[in-house]
Design an enzyme around this catalytic site. Structure first.
Site, PDB file in Angstrom:
ATOM      1  N   HIS A 178      -1.005  -1.791  -4.568  1.00  0.00           N
ATOM      2  CA  HIS A 178      -2.391  -1.317  -3.877  1.00  0.00           C
ATOM      3  C   HIS A 178      -2.502   0.256  -3.584  1.00  0.00           C
ATOM      4  O   HIS A 178      -1.527   0.832  -2.764  1.00  0.00           O
ATOM      5  CB  HIS A 178      -2.561  -2.165  -2.639  1.00  0.00           C
ATOM      6  CG  HIS A 178      -3.833  -1.984  -1.874  1.00  0.00           C
ATOM      7  ND1 HIS A 178      -4.799  -2.726  -1.923  1.00  0.00           N
ATOM      8  CD2 HIS A 178      -4.122  -0.892  -0.817  1.00  0.00           C
ATOM      9  CE1 HIS A 178      -5.831  -2.279  -1.294  1.00  0.00           C
ATOM     10  NE2 HIS A 178      -5.417  -1.461  -0.498  1.00  0.00           N
ATOM     11  N   MET A 186      -8.882   7.914  -0.590  1.00  0.00           N
ATOM     12  CA  MET A 186      -9.529   8.585   0.540  1.00  0.00           C
ATOM     13  C   MET A 186      -9.974   9.957   0.126  1.00  0.00           C
ATOM     14  O   MET A 186      -9.067  10.762  -0.274  1.00  0.00           O
ATOM     15  CB  MET A 186      -8.534   8.425   1.631  1.00  0.00           C
ATOM     16  CG  MET A 186      -7.893   7.374   1.921  1.00  0.00           C
ATOM     17  SD  MET A 186      -7.233   7.116   3.490  1.00  0.00           S
ATOM     18  CE  MET A 186      -6.531   5.603   3.747  1.00  0.00           C
ATOM     19  N   MET A 233     -11.443  -5.904   5.482  1.00  0.00           N
ATOM     20  CA  MET A 233     -10.623  -4.967   6.389  1.00  0.00           C
ATOM     21  C   MET A 233     -10.289  -5.585   7.312  1.00  0.00           C
ATOM     22  O   MET A 233     -11.268  -5.935   8.296  1.00  0.00           O
ATOM     23  CB  MET A 233     -11.269  -3.578   6.178  1.00  0.00           C
ATOM     24  CG  MET A 233     -11.462  -2.890   4.967  1.00  0.00           C
ATOM     25  SD  MET A 233     -10.065  -2.328   4.185  1.00  0.00           S
ATOM     26  CE  MET A 233      -9.290  -1.291   5.225  1.00  0.00           C
ATOM     27  N   MET A 249     -11.637   4.441  -0.766  1.00  0.00           N
ATOM     28  CA  MET A 249     -12.745   4.838   0.311  1.00  0.00           C
ATOM     29  C   MET A 249     -13.186   6.268   0.047  1.00  0.00           C
ATOM     30  O   MET A 249     -12.860   6.949   0.636  1.00  0.00           O
ATOM     31  CB  MET A 249     -11.260   4.709   1.214  1.00  0.00           C
ATOM     32  CG  MET A 249     -11.091   3.255   1.649  1.00  0.00           C
ATOM     33  SD  MET A 249      -9.534   3.381   2.685  1.00  0.00           S
ATOM     34  CE  MET A 249      -8.398   3.380   1.456  1.00  0.00           C
ATOM     35  N   SER A 306       0.965  -1.083   0.148  1.00  0.00           N
ATOM     36  CA  SER A 306       0.047  -0.011  -0.078  1.00  0.00           C
ATOM     37  C   SER A 306       1.001   1.241  -0.038  1.00  0.00           C
ATOM     38  O   SER A 306       1.543   1.539   0.956  1.00  0.00           O
ATOM     39  CB  SER A 306      -0.741   0.064   1.291  1.00  0.00           C
ATOM     40  OG  SER A 306      -1.352   1.256   1.658  1.00  0.00           O
ATOM     41  N   ASP A 357      -6.560  -6.198   4.324  1.00  0.00           N
ATOM     42  CA  ASP A 357      -5.818  -4.976   4.426  1.00  0.00           C
ATOM     43  C   ASP A 357      -5.813  -4.457   5.677  1.00  0.00           C
ATOM     44  O   ASP A 357      -7.167  -4.230   6.145  1.00  0.00           O
ATOM     45  CB  ASP A 357      -6.641  -4.156   3.292  1.00  0.00           C
ATOM     46  CG  ASP A 357      -5.965  -2.864   3.222  1.00  0.00           C
ATOM     47  OD1 ASP A 357      -5.119  -2.329   3.998  1.00  0.00           O
ATOM     48  OD2 ASP A 357      -6.564  -1.910   2.128  1.00  0.00           O
ATOM     49  N   ASP A 388      -4.516   3.494  -2.182  1.00  0.00           N
ATOM     50  CA  ASP A 388      -5.607   3.792  -1.401  1.00  0.00           C
ATOM     51  C   ASP A 388      -6.080   5.276  -1.673  1.00  0.00           C
ATOM     52  O   ASP A 388      -5.476   6.226  -1.365  1.00  0.00           O
ATOM     53  CB  ASP A 388      -5.057   3.867   0.175  1.00  0.00           C
ATOM     54  CG  ASP A 388      -4.702   2.346   0.358  1.00  0.00           C
ATOM     55  OD1 ASP A 388      -5.868   1.338   0.404  1.00  0.00           O
ATOM     56  OD2 ASP A 388      -3.751   2.052   0.865  1.00  0.00           O
ATOM     57  N   HIS A 394      -8.257   0.899  -4.012  1.00  0.00           N
ATOM     58  CA  HIS A 394      -9.079   0.819  -3.110  1.00  0.00           C
ATOM     59  C   HIS A 394      -9.669   2.078  -2.927  1.00  0.00           C
ATOM     60  O   HIS A 394      -9.011   3.112  -2.310  1.00  0.00           O
ATOM     61  CB  HIS A 394      -8.322   0.150  -1.979  1.00  0.00           C
ATOM     62  CG  HIS A 394      -9.017   0.198  -0.492  1.00  0.00           C
ATOM     63  ND1 HIS A 394      -8.473  -0.165   0.616  1.00  0.00           N
ATOM     64  CD2 HIS A 394     -10.281   0.342  -0.275  1.00  0.00           C
ATOM     65  CE1 HIS A 394      -9.250  -0.269   1.612  1.00  0.00           C
ATOM     66  NE2 HIS A 394     -10.369  -0.093   0.904  1.00  0.00           N
TER      67      HIS A 394
HETATM   68  C1  DX5 Z   1      -6.208   1.627   5.338  1.00  0.00           C
HETATM   69  C2  DX5 Z   1      -5.682   1.229   3.935  1.00  0.00           C
HETATM   70  C3  DX5 Z   1      -4.703   0.256   3.981  1.00  0.00           C
HETATM   71  C4  DX5 Z   1      -3.392   0.780   4.713  1.00  0.00           C
HETATM   72  C5  DX5 Z   1      -2.445  -0.426   5.394  1.00  0.00           C
HETATM   73  O1  DX5 Z   1      -7.499   2.319   5.389  1.00  0.00           O
HETATM   74  O2  DX5 Z   1      -6.537   0.817   3.225  1.00  0.00           O
HETATM   75  O3  DX5 Z   1      -4.197   0.160   2.643  1.00  0.00           O
HETATM   76  O4  DX5 Z   1      -2.724   1.811   4.200  1.00  0.00           O
HETATM   77  O5  DX5 Z   1      -1.536  -0.064   6.109  1.00  0.00           O
HETATM   78  P1  DX5 Z   1      -1.061  -0.741   7.117  1.00  0.00           P
HETATM   79  O6  DX5 Z   1      -0.457  -2.040   6.573  1.00  0.00           O
HETATM   80  O7  DX5 Z   1       0.053  -0.171   7.644  1.00  0.00           O
HETATM   81  O8  DX5 Z   1      -1.979  -1.395   8.219  1.00  0.00           O
HETATM   82 ZN    ZN Z   2      -6.336  -0.372   1.027  1.00  0.00          ZN
END
Ligand code: DX5
Ligand code: ZN
Length: 231
Positions: free
Chosen positions: A45, A49, A149, A80, A20, A184, A47, A78
Site C-alpha cells: 500500500h 500525499m 479511513m 491523498m 503502508s 486504513d 500513500d 492511495h
Molecule cells: C494515513 C495513511 C495510512 C497510514 C497508516 O493517511 O493512509 O496508510 O500510513 O499508518 P498506521 O497503520 O500507522 O495508522
Molecule cells: Zn493509506
C-alpha cells in the site's frame, strides 16, 4: 500485463494485510521490499500525499516506479491529492495496480473512476471519517474497492476511530459482493479483529509492521487476528 489480475490476486489472499510503506526505511527500499516479500505480504500500500489535500507530503510516481521494479506484488496506491484525475495515467505507468482516490478531493467521482478502469487499474474510492456514506452511493457501481479511513488521512501512527466499523457494515450491505472493503489507519493487534468482523478484507498497517523488528511475525499475527475464528 499483470494489472487486471491484481484485484483477483488480492481476492485470493483474503484477509490481506497490506503494509503502508510510509514508515519504511527509504534509504534501503530494496531491502524493505525483500523483507516484506519474505514476510508473505499479498500486496503493498503506497500513500501519496500532496501537502494540499492533506497537510503532509510524501512521495509520487518515482517511488512507485522504483518499487514496481523491485517486486511483482500488487501495488495499491492511495492518492491523498487534489485533482487526482490529472495524474492517473502517470501513476498507472509507474506501476500502480489499484488507484484509490478520495471522494472529498473531487466534485464528481464517476468520471474519475471510469478513467481509472479505462487505464486497466482497479478503481477505489476512499472516505475520511467525517464523510457520510451518502457521498458514496452515487458512484459505488464504479468501484472495485472502497477504502474506509479509520483515521483522518495524512499521517501514520494515529489512533483507530471506531466510526469506521459502522461504515464497513453498511457498505457491505449496499455494495456488490465483488467490491473489496479496505480499512486504513490505526490498524494493529488490538483493532484488526473488530475491523474484520465489521467486513474489512484488506487491512493497511503502517506502524504495526514497521515499528516491529520482525515483519514476518507482525504480518502473521495481524493476518491471524483478521481471520474469522470458528465458533
Ligand atoms: C494515513 C495513511 C495510512 C497510514 C497508516 O493517511 O493512509 O496508510 O500510513 O499508518 P498506521 O497503520 O500507522 O495508522
Ligand atoms: Zn493509506
Amino acid at each position: 500485463m499483470i494489472r487486471p489480475s491484481a484485484l483477483n490476486r488480492l481476492r485470493d489472499s483474503l484477509p490481506a494485510v497490506l503494509p503502508s510503506l510510509l514508515l519504511c526505511d527509504f534509504g534501503n527500499l530494496e531491502r524493505e521490499v525483500r523483507r516484506l516479500e519474505e514476510a508473505g505480504v499479498p500486496g503493498l500500500h503506497l500513500d501519496v500525499m500532496d501537502g494540499s489535500f492533506v497537510p503532509n507530503l510524501s512521495y509520487g510516481m518515482p517511488i512507485v516506479a522504483a518499487i514496481r521494479k523491485l517486486t511483482n506484488l500488487p501495488i495499491d496506491v492511495h492518492l491523498m491529492i487534489q485533482r487526482p484525475q490529472n495524474y492517473l495515467r502517470q501513476f498507472r505507468d509507474a506501476g500502480a495496480d489499484i488507484l484509490t482516490i478520495h471522494i472529498e478531493a473531487v466534485d464528481d467521482a464517476r468520471p474519475v473512476l471510469e478513467q481509472i478502469r479505462r487505464l486497466d487499474c482497479g478503481a477505489g474510492i476512499a472516505l475520511n471519517p467525517p464523510t457520510p456514506l451518502s457521498r458514496l452511493e452515487v458512484c459505488l457501481d464504479l468501484c472495485d474497492l472502497v477504502l474506509v479511513m479509520s483515521v483522518q488521512a495524512g499521517f501514520g501512527g494515529q489512533s483507530f476511530n471506531p466510526i469506521a466499523l459502522d461504515k464497513l457494515r453498511q457498505i457491505r450491505e449496499i455494495a456488490s459482493p465483488e467490491v473489496l472493503l479496505e480499512i486504513d489507519g490505526g490498524i494493529n493487534a488490538s483493532t484488526i479483529a473488530q475491523a474484520s468482523a465489521a467486513g474489512a478484507q484488506l487491512f493497511v498497517a503502517g506502524s504495526a509492521i514497521f515499528g516491529q523488528p520482525d515483519y514476518q511475525q507482525a504480518v502473521r499475527e495481524l493476518t491471524h487476528l483478521a481471520t474469522p475464528q470458528p465458533v
